[in-house]
Design a protein around this motif. Sequence first.
Motif, PDB file in Angstrom:
ATOM      1  N   VAL A   1      37.395  41.630  55.942  1.00  0.00           N
ATOM      2  CA  VAL A   1      37.263  40.983  57.306  1.00  0.00           C
ATOM      3  C   VAL A   1      35.681  41.171  57.415  1.00  0.00           C
ATOM      4  O   VAL A   1      35.148  40.268  58.064  1.00  0.00           O
ATOM      5  CB  VAL A   1      37.884  41.885  58.461  1.00  0.00           C
ATOM      6  N   SER A   2      35.041  42.183  57.194  1.00  0.00           N
ATOM      7  CA  SER A   2      33.680  42.451  57.184  1.00  0.00           C
ATOM      8  C   SER A   2      32.964  41.471  56.611  1.00  0.00           C
ATOM      9  O   SER A   2      31.887  40.747  57.014  1.00  0.00           O
ATOM     10  CB  SER A   2      33.057  43.701  56.624  1.00  0.00           C
TER      11      SER A   2
ATOM     12  N   GLN B   1      33.587  37.917  58.119  1.00  0.00           N
ATOM     13  CA  GLN B   1      32.457  37.976  59.355  1.00  0.00           C
ATOM     14  C   GLN B   1      31.104  37.524  58.851  1.00  0.00           C
ATOM     15  O   GLN B   1      30.572  36.756  59.593  1.00  0.00           O
ATOM     16  CB  GLN B   1      32.566  39.171  60.178  1.00  0.00           C
TER      17      GLN B   1
ATOM     18  N   GLN C   1      30.969  34.040  58.112  1.00  0.00           N
ATOM     19  CA  GLN C   1      30.983  33.046  59.276  1.00  0.00           C
ATOM     20  C   GLN C   1      29.753  33.030  60.003  1.00  0.00           C
ATOM     21  O   GLN C   1      29.288  32.141  60.593  1.00  0.00           O
ATOM     22  CB  GLN C   1      32.010  33.826  59.913  1.00  0.00           C
ATOM     23  N   GLU C   2      29.017  34.338  60.027  1.00  0.00           N
ATOM     24  CA  GLU C   2      27.844  34.451  60.866  1.00  0.00           C
ATOM     25  C   GLU C   2      26.614  34.064  60.019  1.00  0.00           C
ATOM     26  O   GLU C   2      25.403  33.854  60.587  1.00  0.00           O
ATOM     27  CB  GLU C   2      27.570  35.891  61.334  1.00  0.00           C
TER      28      GLU C   2
ATOM     29  N   LEU D   1      40.091  35.579  57.883  1.00  0.00           N
ATOM     30  CA  LEU D   1      39.701  36.123  58.964  1.00  0.00           C
ATOM     31  C   LEU D   1      40.600  35.687  60.345  1.00  0.00           C
ATOM     32  O   LEU D   1      41.121  36.258  61.120  1.00  0.00           O
ATOM     33  CB  LEU D   1      38.401  35.808  59.326  1.00  0.00           C
TER      34      LEU D   1
END
Length: 93
Positions: A11-12, A15, A18-19, A91
């Motif tokens: 998940v990290s 993210q 995605q960021e 995610l």
Amino acid sequence: MTAHNNHDQRVSLAQAIQEDSNHELDWLYFASMMTTAEEQRYCLERALHINPKSQSALRALRALDKQQPAAASATRRSSVGRFATSAIAGLLR
């Protein structure tokens, strides 16, 4: 490593993808947390994209290449797009 920790790491990473983190150390850290060569390679290549002179990323990629020499060039060509897509999809589930 527990399944819960593995899920949290993915998940990290998703993210961060995605960021579109632009911090070399983020990607080096994520590479150290990943369990597959494909995931590690993706993170290390992102670190190199940010800092092409990153000795840490270069050393780690050479080590991965030694572990999997035949698969290294094929994985390098296809891993980035495929892994990013699957991580973001995971995610969103």
